[in-house]
Write a protein that holds these residues in place. Structure first.
Motif, PDB file in Angstrom:
ATOM      1  N   GLY A 293       0.823  -1.196   0.000  1.00 25.05           N
ATOM      2  CA  GLY A 293       0.000   0.000   0.000  1.00 25.05           C
ATOM      3  C   GLY A 293       0.858   1.247   0.000  1.00 25.05           C
ATOM      4  O   GLY A 293       2.054   1.189  -0.288  1.00 25.05           O
ATOM      5  N   TYR A 294       0.240   2.371   0.386  1.00 20.43           N
ATOM      6  CA  TYR A 294       0.909   3.665   0.237  1.00 20.43           C
ATOM      7  C   TYR A 294       1.018   4.448   1.547  1.00 20.43           C
ATOM      8  O   TYR A 294       1.337   5.631   1.525  1.00 20.43           O
ATOM      9  N   GLY A 295       0.761   3.810   2.664  1.00 20.52           N
ATOM     10  CA  GLY A 295       0.863   4.513   3.927  1.00 20.52           C
ATOM     11  C   GLY A 295      -0.403   5.277   4.267  1.00 20.52           C
ATOM     12  O   GLY A 295      -1.412   5.216   3.554  1.00 20.52           O
ATOM     13  N   GLY A 296      -0.347   6.030   5.358  1.00 20.59           N
ATOM     14  CA  GLY A 296      -1.543   6.681   5.877  1.00 20.59           C
ATOM     15  C   GLY A 296      -1.732   8.126   5.480  1.00 20.59           C
ATOM     16  O   GLY A 296      -2.655   8.783   5.956  1.00 20.59           O
ATOM     17  N   MET A 297      -0.877   8.656   4.613  1.00 19.73           N
ATOM     18  CA  MET A 297      -0.946  10.077   4.283  1.00 19.73           C
ATOM     19  C   MET A 297      -1.808  10.336   3.057  1.00 19.73           C
ATOM     20  O   MET A 297      -1.724   9.630   2.052  1.00 19.73           O
ATOM     21  N   VAL A 298      -2.623  11.377   3.125  1.00 23.13           N
ATOM     22  CA  VAL A 298      -3.346  11.896   1.969  1.00 23.13           C
ATOM     23  C   VAL A 298      -3.358  13.421   2.103  1.00 23.13           C
ATOM     24  O   VAL A 298      -3.499  13.953   3.208  1.00 23.13           O
ATOM     25  N   ALA A 299      -3.161  14.104   0.993  1.00 22.92           N
ATOM     26  CA  ALA A 299      -3.195  15.567   0.997  1.00 22.92           C
ATOM     27  C   ALA A 299      -4.288  16.033   0.055  1.00 22.92           C
ATOM     28  O   ALA A 299      -4.554  15.397  -0.970  1.00 22.92           O
ATOM     29  N   PHE A 300      -4.930  17.147   0.404  1.00 17.61           N
ATOM     30  CA  PHE A 300      -5.995  17.659  -0.455  1.00 17.61           C
ATOM     31  C   PHE A 300      -6.147  19.157  -0.277  1.00 17.61           C
ATOM     32  O   PHE A 300      -5.769  19.724   0.749  1.00 17.61           O
ATOM     33  N   GLU A 301      -6.670  19.797  -1.302  1.00 20.32           N
ATOM     34  CA  GLU A 301      -6.912  21.239  -1.282  1.00 20.32           C
ATOM     35  C   GLU A 301      -8.406  21.496  -1.231  1.00 20.32           C
ATOM     36  O   GLU A 301      -9.164  20.926  -2.025  1.00 20.32           O
ATOM     37  N   VAL A 302      -8.824  22.353  -0.313  1.00 14.01           N
ATOM     38  CA  VAL A 302     -10.234  22.740  -0.251  1.00 14.01           C
ATOM     39  C   VAL A 302     -10.449  23.992  -1.103  1.00 14.01           C
ATOM     40  O   VAL A 302      -9.548  24.818  -1.264  1.00 14.01           O
ATOM     41  N   GLU A 303     -11.649  24.121  -1.638  1.00  9.18           N
ATOM     42  CA  GLU A 303     -11.957  25.216  -2.559  1.00  9.18           C
ATOM     43  C   GLU A 303     -11.795  26.595  -1.923  1.00  9.18           C
ATOM     44  O   GLU A 303     -11.406  27.549  -2.579  1.00  9.18           O
ATOM     45  N   GLY A 304     -12.078  26.699  -0.641  1.00  8.82           N
ATOM     46  CA  GLY A 304     -12.065  28.004   0.014  1.00  8.82           C
ATOM     47  C   GLY A 304     -10.704  28.504   0.433  1.00  8.82           C
ATOM     48  O   GLY A 304     -10.617  29.513   1.152  1.00  8.82           O
ATOM     49  N   GLY A 305      -9.620  27.838   0.025  1.00 12.61           N
ATOM     50  CA  GLY A 305      -8.278  28.288   0.353  1.00 12.61           C
ATOM     51  C   GLY A 305      -7.924  28.093   1.812  1.00 12.61           C
ATOM     52  O   GLY A 305      -8.553  27.298   2.532  1.00 12.61           O
ATOM     53  N   ASP A 306      -6.911  28.836   2.265  1.00 15.14           N
ATOM     54  CA  ASP A 306      -6.410  28.653   3.627  1.00 15.14           C
ATOM     55  C   ASP A 306      -7.461  28.955   4.694  1.00 15.14           C
ATOM     56  O   ASP A 306      -7.478  28.331   5.761  1.00 15.14           O
ATOM     57  N   GLU A 307      -8.355  29.894   4.424  1.00 13.83           N
ATOM     58  CA  GLU A 307      -9.389  30.241   5.407  1.00 13.83           C
ATOM     59  C   GLU A 307     -10.282  29.039   5.692  1.00 13.83           C
ATOM     60  O   GLU A 307     -10.564  28.713   6.853  1.00 13.83           O
ATOM     61  N   ASP A 308     -10.734  28.374   4.624  1.00 19.07           N
ATOM     62  CA  ASP A 308     -11.581  27.194   4.824  1.00 19.07           C
ATOM     63  C   ASP A 308     -10.778  26.010   5.345  1.00 19.07           C
ATOM     64  O   ASP A 308     -11.322  25.148   6.060  1.00 19.07           O
ATOM     65  N   ALA A 309      -9.504  25.933   4.981  1.00 20.19           N
ATOM     66  CA  ALA A 309      -8.660  24.857   5.514  1.00 20.19           C
ATOM     67  C   ALA A 309      -8.558  24.962   7.032  1.00 20.19           C
ATOM     68  O   ALA A 309      -8.636  23.955   7.756  1.00 20.19           O
ATOM     69  N   LEU A 310      -8.390  26.168   7.548  1.00 15.63           N
ATOM     70  CA  LEU A 310      -8.346  26.375   8.992  1.00 15.63           C
ATOM     71  C   LEU A 310      -9.664  25.992   9.645  1.00 15.63           C
ATOM     72  O   LEU A 310      -9.696  25.404  10.735  1.00 15.63           O
ATOM     73  N   LYS A 311     -10.767  26.333   8.993  1.00 20.79           N
ATOM     74  CA  LYS A 311     -12.083  25.957   9.527  1.00 20.79           C
ATOM     75  C   LYS A 311     -12.216  24.436   9.570  1.00 20.79           C
ATOM     76  O   LYS A 311     -12.769  23.883  10.529  1.00 20.79           O
ATOM     77  N   PHE A 312     -11.729  23.760   8.522  1.00 23.20           N
ATOM     78  CA  PHE A 312     -11.804  22.297   8.493  1.00 23.20           C
ATOM     79  C   PHE A 312     -11.061  21.703   9.680  1.00 23.20           C
ATOM     80  O   PHE A 312     -11.572  20.808  10.366  1.00 23.20           O
ATOM     81  N   LEU A 313      -9.836  22.191   9.931  1.00 22.67           N
ATOM     82  CA  LEU A 313      -9.055  21.682  11.059  1.00 22.67           C
ATOM     83  C   LEU A 313      -9.785  21.880  12.383  1.00 22.67           C
ATOM     84  O   LEU A 313      -9.681  21.045  13.294  1.00 22.67           O
ATOM     85  N   ASP A 314     -10.544  22.960  12.493  1.00 18.14           N
ATOM     86  CA  ASP A 314     -11.257  23.246  13.728  1.00 18.14           C
ATOM     87  C   ASP A 314     -12.526  22.406  13.875  1.00 18.14           C
ATOM     88  O   ASP A 314     -12.970  22.154  15.003  1.00 18.14           O
ATOM     89  N   ARG A 315     -13.078  21.953  12.737  1.00 24.51           N
ATOM     90  CA  ARG A 315     -14.387  21.295  12.780  1.00 24.51           C
ATOM     91  C   ARG A 315     -14.339  19.774  12.742  1.00 24.51           C
ATOM     92  O   ARG A 315     -15.357  19.129  13.053  1.00 24.51           O
ATOM     93  N   VAL A 316     -13.210  19.183  12.352  1.00 30.19           N
ATOM     94  CA  VAL A 316     -13.137  17.718  12.435  1.00 30.19           C
ATOM     95  C   VAL A 316     -13.070  17.319  13.898  1.00 30.19           C
ATOM     96  O   VAL A 316     -12.539  18.060  14.740  1.00 30.19           O
ATOM     97  N   ARG A 317     -13.582  16.159  14.215  1.00 30.53           N
ATOM     98  CA  ARG A 317     -13.645  15.712  15.600  1.00 30.53           C
ATOM     99  C   ARG A 317     -12.772  14.479  15.867  1.00 30.53           C
ATOM    100  O   ARG A 317     -12.330  14.275  17.003  1.00 30.53           O
ATOM    101  N   VAL A 318     -12.544  13.653  14.877  1.00 28.68           N
ATOM    102  CA  VAL A 318     -11.748  12.440  15.106  1.00 28.68           C
ATOM    103  C   VAL A 318     -10.252  12.737  15.101  1.00 28.68           C
ATOM    104  O   VAL A 318      -9.553  12.407  16.062  1.00 28.68           O
ATOM    105  N   PRO A 319      -9.714  13.354  14.062  1.00 30.51           N
ATOM    106  CA  PRO A 319      -8.263  13.618  14.077  1.00 30.51           C
ATOM    107  C   PRO A 319      -7.905  14.799  14.972  1.00 30.51           C
ATOM    108  O   PRO A 319      -8.715  15.696  15.204  1.00 30.51           O
ATOM    109  N   CYS A 320      -6.672  14.797  15.452  1.00 34.60           N
ATOM    110  CA  CYS A 320      -6.130  15.925  16.209  1.00 34.60           C
ATOM    111  C   CYS A 320      -5.418  16.860  15.242  1.00 34.60           C
ATOM    112  O   CYS A 320      -4.754  16.418  14.305  1.00 34.60           O
ATOM    113  N   ALA A 321      -5.558  18.165  15.472  1.00 33.31           N
ATOM    114  CA  ALA A 321      -4.795  19.137  14.692  1.00 33.31           C
ATOM    115  C   ALA A 321      -3.404  19.210  15.305  1.00 33.31           C
ATOM    116  O   ALA A 321      -3.186  19.813  16.355  1.00 33.31           O
ATOM    117  N   ALA A 322      -2.453  18.551  14.656  1.00 38.63           N
ATOM    118  CA  ALA A 322      -1.095  18.449  15.194  1.00 38.63           C
ATOM    119  C   ALA A 322      -0.145  18.074  14.076  1.00 38.63           C
ATOM    120  O   ALA A 322      -0.547  17.533  13.044  1.00 38.63           O
TER     121      ALA A 322
END
Length: 381
Positions: A293-322
């Motif tokens: 396989g390819y390991g546990g990493m995946v990277a993606f870009e959200v349409e709203g740029g860095d502002e929405d990326a920060l919101k995503f990090l704040d709104r997920v509940r399972v992963p830790c922002a770290a």
């Protein structure tokens, strides 16, 4: 799982005991080792070697298909010790411009002052690598999978090119692990890891490992000895324990990241997804080289740029922002404000790090939980 486990003759313990000692009784074997200059394999002093370290090293060597291995106090200790040990003053090194930030800083800041010149190239462009080779080139240093965009250099071809020019090839295999790829089998001379990540897998220690022939391992061990980058016994115990579950953990990491990548590729709030399992992944040779396989990493870009990326990090509940990766728990971060924050926006764009990029290190949680949590966070943007 069983490689390297110390068989205690007194207690019969099924696991390697923690040899929490700085020094050992001297005997005829010790004195003979001093006379031969061969103190690496004899219990004399824990900076030289310790049964706790040897247990880890034998396990790493077995995983990577190597003759020998060295365990160090961190991934950067392994990288620095290896680069210094395998190059000389007046030599030349070739590496990638998008290697791990600590490696890049070592190559850019420290190597020139140590008398080593460094050329930075696109690791996926074989012609650029060939063009960078000089008569004084001694070392090529590349990653099996880059962070965070998961680019895969053509390691077989790079190894052949290195052999043709009598240049050593060192591969940082941290992001794939030996479960998914064994660079020595592809022609690399030395492979190393930040064992902090998948090899340990529990986000509770920092360590590094290096594996290869006994000749190169001895040279790297001697350099680590001088740098003082020895891993202490309790951390060795934790690392060996972690590696016992590496295979089942990697199966879960592989499965979760692949499932997340496929989900993200179809989501309307996601502009781009970077993962080797996807049909549009450009580095096709990786599919022929990987084992599981390819390991546990995946990277993606959200349409709203860095502002929405920060919101995503704040709104997920399972992963830790770290920062970091490879632990049993999922982690999310933005390269723009962590690993690549020292670069300007244009510099980040030049290596493919665009606004809104999120790095998701999938842990071993339930796959459906990760996808549901990701969907809820994306839908809220």
């Amino acid at each position: 799982m069983h490689s390297g486990v110390y068989k205690d003759p007194v207690t019969g313990a099924v696991g390697t005991p923690i040899f929490q000692t700085s020094t050992f009784l001297l005997d005829e074997l010790s004195y003979a080792a001093f006379e031969r200059g061969a103190t690496r394999d004899v219990p004399i002093y824990s900076r030289y070697g310790n049964p706790s370290q040897w247990a880890v090293q034998e396990k790493v060597a077995a995983l990577e298909g190597a003759q020998s291995a060295v365990v160090t106090s961190s991934g950067m200790s392994a990288i620095a010790g290896t680069v210094y040990a395998l190059t000389n003053n007046g030599s030349h090194i070739i590496t990638a411009y998008d290697v791990y930030g600590g490696t890049y800083n070592l190559m850019r800041e420290d190597m020139p002052s140590a008398g080593r010149e460094v050329s930075f190239v696109d690791a996926t462009d074989l012609s650029a690598i060939a063009a960078a080779i000089r008569p004084e080139t001694q070392l090529m240093f590349f990653e099996s999978l880059t962070n965070p965009l998961l680019k895969a250099p053509p390691l077989r071809e790079i190894a052949a090119l290195a052999r043709q020019h009598n240049v050593l090839l060192v591969v940082d295999n941290t992001l794939l692990s030996p479960v998914n790829l064994r660079p020595l089998d592809l022609g690399a001379d030395v492979v190393l890891h930040s064992a902090t990540k998948y090899l340990n897998g529990h986000s509770d220690l920092t360590a590094g490992v290096v594996a290869g022939s006994r000749k190169y391992a001895d040279r790297i061990w001697a350099q680590i000895l001088r740098f003082g980058g020895t891993l202490e016994s309790f951390s060795c115990f934790l690392l060996e324990r972690g590696m016992k579950t590496l295979v089942p953990r990697m199966c879960a990491h592989n499965k979760n990241a692949t499932a997340l990548a496929r989900f993200l590729a179809d989501h309307q709030k996601v502009r781009a997804v970077y993962h080797p399992s996807l049909a549009d992944y450009p580095y096709r040779q990786l599919k022929d080289d990987v084992l599981d396989g390819y390991g546990g990493m995946v990277a993606f870009e959200v349409e709203g740029g860095d502002e929405d990326a920060l919101k995503f990090l704040d709104r997920v509940r399972v992963p830790c922002a770290a920062t970091s990766l490879g632990g049993v728990e999922s982690l999310v971060s933005m390269p723009a404000n962590t690993s690549h924050c020292s670069l300007t926006t244009s510099q980040r764009a030049a290596i493919g790090i665009n606004g809104g990029l999120i790095r998701y290190s999938a842990g071993i949680e339930n796959t459906e939980d990760l996808i549901a949590d990701t969907a809820r966070a994306l839908d809220s943007l």
